[in-house]
Design an enzyme around this catalytic site. Structure first.
Site, mmCIF file in Angstrom:
data_model
loop_
_atom_site.group_PDB
_atom_site.id
_atom_site.type_symbol
_atom_site.label_atom_id
_atom_site.label_comp_id
_atom_site.label_asym_id
_atom_site.label_seq_id
_atom_site.Cartn_x
_atom_site.Cartn_y
_atom_site.Cartn_z
ATOM 1 N N ALA A 1 0.828 -1.210 0.000
ATOM 2 C CA ALA A 1 0.000 0.000 0.000
ATOM 3 C C ALA A 1 0.861 1.260 0.000
ATOM 4 O O ALA A 1 0.578 2.225 -0.720
ATOM 5 C CB ALA A 1 -0.926 -0.009 1.214
ATOM 6 N N ASP A 2 1.923 1.257 0.813
ATOM 7 C CA ASP A 2 2.816 2.421 0.843
ATOM 8 C C ASP A 2 3.550 2.579 -0.483
ATOM 9 O O ASP A 2 3.743 3.691 -0.977
ATOM 10 C CB ASP A 2 3.835 2.273 1.983
ATOM 11 C CG ASP A 2 3.268 2.734 3.313
ATOM 12 O OD1 ASP A 2 2.135 3.248 3.317
ATOM 13 O OD2 ASP A 2 3.951 2.581 4.343
ATOM 14 N N TYR A 3 3.975 1.453 -1.057
ATOM 15 C CA TYR A 3 4.655 1.513 -2.356
ATOM 16 C C TYR A 3 3.707 2.067 -3.421
ATOM 17 O O TYR A 3 4.080 2.944 -4.209
ATOM 18 C CB TYR A 3 5.143 0.115 -2.748
ATOM 19 C CG TYR A 3 5.756 0.059 -4.131
ATOM 20 C CD1 TYR A 3 7.091 0.394 -4.324
ATOM 21 C CD2 TYR A 3 4.994 -0.308 -5.240
ATOM 22 C CE1 TYR A 3 7.652 0.362 -5.590
ATOM 23 C CE2 TYR A 3 5.545 -0.338 -6.506
ATOM 24 C CZ TYR A 3 6.878 -0.007 -6.676
ATOM 25 O OH TYR A 3 7.428 -0.026 -7.935
ATOM 26 N N ASP A 4 2.488 1.560 -3.432
ATOM 27 C CA ASP A 4 1.509 2.040 -4.418
ATOM 28 C C ASP A 4 1.239 3.529 -4.254
ATOM 29 O O ASP A 4 1.037 4.249 -5.245
ATOM 30 C CB ASP A 4 0.201 1.253 -4.289
ATOM 31 C CG ASP A 4 0.342 -0.199 -4.738
ATOM 32 O OD1 ASP A 4 1.272 -0.481 -5.518
ATOM 33 O OD2 ASP A 4 -0.456 -1.041 -4.297
ATOM 34 N N SER B 1 5.049 -5.111 -16.253
ATOM 35 C CA SER B 1 4.349 -5.000 -14.983
ATOM 36 C C SER B 1 2.868 -4.759 -15.267
ATOM 37 O O SER B 1 2.421 -4.892 -16.406
ATOM 38 C CB SER B 1 4.955 -3.857 -14.175
ATOM 39 O OG SER B 1 4.386 -3.792 -12.899
ATOM 40 N N LYS C 1 -4.344 -12.696 -8.102
ATOM 41 C CA LYS C 1 -2.963 -12.228 -8.294
ATOM 42 C C LYS C 1 -2.096 -12.810 -7.181
ATOM 43 O O LYS C 1 -2.109 -12.341 -6.050
ATOM 44 C CB LYS C 1 -2.910 -10.705 -8.274
ATOM 45 C CG LYS C 1 -1.542 -10.118 -8.570
ATOM 46 C CD LYS C 1 -1.619 -8.597 -8.641
ATOM 47 C CE LYS C 1 -0.249 -8.002 -8.958
ATOM 48 N NZ LYS C 1 0.727 -8.209 -7.867
ATOM 49 N N ARG D 1 12.021 -12.390 -13.796
ATOM 50 C CA ARG D 1 11.684 -11.179 -14.545
ATOM 51 C C ARG D 1 12.827 -10.170 -14.552
ATOM 52 O O ARG D 1 13.086 -9.519 -15.555
ATOM 53 C CB ARG D 1 10.427 -10.519 -13.959
ATOM 54 C CG ARG D 1 10.037 -9.255 -14.740
ATOM 55 C CD ARG D 1 8.660 -8.753 -14.378
ATOM 56 N NE ARG D 1 8.594 -8.222 -13.019
ATOM 57 C CZ ARG D 1 7.502 -7.678 -12.494
ATOM 58 N NH1 ARG D 1 6.387 -7.632 -13.200
ATOM 59 N NH2 ARG D 1 7.499 -7.218 -11.261
ATOM 60 N N GLU E 1 3.846 -17.415 -11.863
ATOM 61 C CA GLU E 1 4.428 -17.110 -10.559
ATOM 62 C C GLU E 1 4.922 -18.384 -9.882
ATOM 63 O O GLU E 1 4.185 -19.374 -9.787
ATOM 64 C CB GLU E 1 3.388 -16.450 -9.648
ATOM 65 C CG GLU E 1 2.876 -15.110 -10.127
ATOM 66 C CD GLU E 1 3.910 -14.009 -10.003
ATOM 67 O OE1 GLU E 1 4.511 -13.868 -8.924
ATOM 68 O OE2 GLU E 1 4.112 -13.286 -10.999
ATOM 69 N N LYS F 1 -8.001 -8.979 -17.600
ATOM 70 C CA LYS F 1 -7.401 -8.850 -18.933
ATOM 71 C C LYS F 1 -8.497 -8.884 -19.998
ATOM 72 O O LYS F 1 -9.447 -9.675 -19.886
ATOM 73 C CB LYS F 1 -6.414 -9.999 -19.195
ATOM 74 C CG LYS F 1 -5.254 -10.059 -18.215
ATOM 75 C CD LYS F 1 -4.417 -11.307 -18.402
ATOM 76 C CE LYS F 1 -3.328 -11.397 -17.348
ATOM 77 N NZ LYS F 1 -2.578 -12.671 -17.429
#
Length: 714
Positions: free
Chosen positions: A41-44, A90, A126, A147, A183, A304
């Site tokens: 959440a902080d990264y986003d 990404s 995800k 990746r 993944e 998608k």
């Protein structure tokens, strides 16, 4: 934080520069080091802030914008590099139903679809794992890669062959080339069992390896040099797409995924074809409700566009497809009490505050510890032991404190330590950085093992036979207590070593001979081996080109520190003018002109040699080794005075050897391509650097042409 609309152009540029650096740092921790320090959440939130500023000031978009980059580079990885035939992208994120509706509306506008025309999507959970690409040729698995930065990843083929979910041979009618992407993950139950096994197998339970969460366990298990370690770990795989293919078995996303499943590769059991946004959101709510019961961690649902011809028309933006989006789950929260704040010291000396909590269940997981990141975060939250706090667990990964409910209660503020709690050395933060680091280096037990491992590594002293296991053994015996100088005193323990299990006379004597052979080490390798912050292999060589004798380094470091103390910024002097004046002084004191040596290097040297423990360590080391004066013999050549970049796989020499050749020819060997680059030497597998050179019109040659230049110089 200012609203984007009220930012001046200068403020916007400064914030974009800070955000680019901050997001790149967190990308590296998450993708390359498997040790994230902030929540999803902080990264986003950082990425959203960056995007908002770029949209308001499009002329300020930087070349290193996070919106142009994917993952993190794998430069430091010990694994071989793989250039992806088709870039691994990404995904953009949605955080609310309105975001999903806007995504669908954008797709319709781009494709010029009427509102009533059917628009189908696929939706699937995800998974929070490590992205991996599996290349099959004629149905046979030939290569697997992580990746990385989307363009270049790591070769993990031997490791992937040990994962039972991944077939070595596909069954059915398979195209000649088909890259399956998905993944690698670890199920929750398997993760708990792995940590329990590692604890049970440890000689000392307090020192047992324990993974923080299933994603870290999966990433750490897959990215091993020894495939037998991977084989011992319970890894799994779920496919979610594809890369390069010679042909497709169907014309929709859903049908291709079902074909992949029929070939023997697992896909998500929650994959569904959805007719419109309402159907997508229903499936999202169903998955969210079942999230805690799923056998693996997830952090959202991916949508998608189903028709592949429409995907092709929609194409990509810089780092993500226009035809897909990740709908993230909201963070889960709970209240608890912060009982204490402990300080952990990492291998690079970073002091990380850890909050000890009254255990509380958040999202089905008991949380008793939480990272507080750094002293600035503690100050922002105003947290102290005894405070009631709200803990959030976002993305099924890192718990974090989001609110202090009792910050207004009178209580002594927490004082962040200015000395290392492990060794007592000064703990400082460099200009412009929030992290406080111990300056103790090799005398700090928290850093000692990693620093010693670095000291004997290939790029430093390169002592054959002295690996991680031996260093750990000798540290436990107390034989390396004083630091690297004790390596050269190991001969006094020869008889004791011969008596230990696993050591034979030949291996002991070979090790001691290898150590003795390094009594007169290359000065630049010795300096690099000390692990001083910001002093890499190239910087070490550049420093020694100027000062010549490594013994002069402490004196030069003292001069640098004294200059800063005696020359503060003059009233009315702009920050830019002061920085230029300081840089000129640094280069004069060190007698260097290399671009990579500036205030960060000068400050790191000053801090290192100002610490008394490090001076003792330094003097002790020089009592055991005698590095000769550093002399760079240069020859006249067509590349004298020019900047050369090596990229791709070099087949006749190592990268270090190539750089040494360039320096011997009077050239500067740089690590990245820029407008200042004069020549690029490209080997097989050259990727983004080669493309950048072409776009800048820089001359590119192959390894054979480089060898001819070296030979012509005599």
């Amino acid at each position: 934080m200012k609203d984007v609309g009220s930012l001046t152009e200068a403020e916007a540029a400064n914030e974009l520069m800070r955000l680019a650096k901050q997001i790149a740092h967190h990308n590296k921790l998450y993708h390359a080091e498997d040790s994230p320090e902030i929540s999803d959440a902080d990264y986003d939130a950082l990425v959203r802030r960056n995007t908002a500023i770029e949209e308001a000031f499009p002329h300020l978009i930087r070349a290193d914008s996070p919106n142009r980059l994917v993952g993190a580079a794998v430069e430091a990885s010990p694994l071989a590099k793989v250039t992806h035939a088709q870039r691994m992208m990404s995904l953009d994120n949605a955080f609310a139903a309105e975001d999903v509706e806007e995504f669908a509306a954008r797709v319709r506008r781009f494709l010029n679809l009427d509102e009533g025309e059917p628009l189908a999507f696929t939706a699937e959970d995800k998974i929070d794992g490590l992205s991996c690409s599996l290349r099959y040729e004629k149905g046979v698995l030939v290569q697997a890669a992580t990746r990385g930065d989307g363009t270049v990843g790591e070769d993990v083929t031997p490791n992937v062959r040990t994962i039972a979910d991944i077939p070595q041979n596909l069954k059915g009618d398979i195209p000649d080339i088909f890259e399956i992407r998905g993944e690698v993950y670890m199920a929750k139950a398997d993760f708990a069992a792995l940590n329990a096994r590692l604890l049970a197998e440890a000689d000392d339970p307090d020192k047992a390896r324990q993974f923080a969460n299933p994603r870290n366990a999966a990433a750490g298990s897959l990215r091993q040099k020894d495939a037998s370690v991977t084989a011992s770990r319970p890894l799994r795989f779920l496919a979610h797409g594809w890369g390069e293919v010679s042909a497709l078995p169907a014309d929709t996303q859903y049908a291709v995924m079902k074909a992949i499943e029929s070939w023997g590769v697992p896909v998500s059991p929650l994959l569904k074809r959805c007719d419109g946004v309402a159907d997508l959101l229903d499936h999202y709510r169903m998955i969210e409700a079942e999230r805690a019961e799923l056998p693996y961690d997830i952090d959202g649902v991916v949508y998608k566009v189903d028709r592949l011809d429409w995907q092709a028309r929609l194409g990509f933006v810089a780092r993500a497809p226009r035809w897909a989006i990740a709908h993230k789950f909201p963070a889960e929260r709970a209240q608890t009490t912060l009982e204490a704040i402990d300080i952990q010291v990492g291998r690079t000396g970073k002091l990380t505050p850890v909050g000890r909590l009254t255990p509380v269940t958040v999202g089905g997981v008991v949380v008793s510890n939480v990272t507080l990141h750094n002293r600035d975060e503690i100050a922002r939250l105003g947290v102290r032991p005894g405070d009631r706090i709200i803990v959030q667990r976002a993305g099924d990964v890192i718990p974090q404190v989001v609110e202090n409910l009792t910050r207004d209660e009178p209580r002594e503020p927490y004082v962040f330590p200015d000395h290392c709690p492990v060794c007592g050395s000064e703990a400082v933060a460099e200009d412009g950085e929030v992290d406080v680091r111990c300056t103790g280096g090799l005398i700090c037990n928290a850093q000692k093992f990693e620093r010693l491992r670095h000291f004997v590594s290939r790029g430093a002293l390169d002592i054959e036979g002295l690996g991680e296991k031996s260093i750990a053994e000798f540290l436990e015996l107390g034989w390396l207590e004083k630091g690297p100088a004790d390596i050269f005193r190991l001969k006094s323990h020869r008889e004791e070593l011969l008596a230990r299990e696993g050591w034979k006379e030949r291996s002991v004597d070979n090790l001691l001979a290898a150590i003795e052979a390094k009594r007169q080490p290359d000065a630049a390798r010795l300096l690099f081996g000390l692990g001083i912050r910001h002093v890499g292999a190239v910087t070490a060589r550049d420093l020694l080109k100027g000062i010549g004798d490594i013994a002069r380094l402490p004196g030069k470091a003292a001069e640098l520190r004294a200059w800063v103390e005696a020359n503060p910024r003059i009233e009315g002097e702009s920050e830019g003018k002061y920085a230029a004046r300081r840089l000129e002084a640094i280069k004069a004191i060190l007698d260097v002109r290399a671009d990579g040596i500036g205030p960060a290097v000068a400050e790191a040297l000053g801090d290192f040699f100002h610490e008394p423990h490090n001076r003792v360590l330094w003097d002790d080391l020089l009592s055991e080794v005698s590095p000769p004066p550093y002399v760079v013999e240069t020859r006249d050549s067509e590349v004298s005075g020019k900047t050369v970049v090596f990229t791709g796989k070099l087949e006749t020499m190592s990268r270090d050897e190539a750089k040494a050749q360039a320096e011997a020819l009077g050239a500067k060997a740089a690590g990245s391509v820029s407008a200042k680059t004069d020549l690029v030497v490209a080997g097989p597998g050259a990727g983004s650097k080669l493309k950048q050179a072409a776009s800048l019109g820089i001359r590119v040659i192959d390894e054979a042409e480089w060898a001819a230049i070296v030979a012509a110089a005599g």
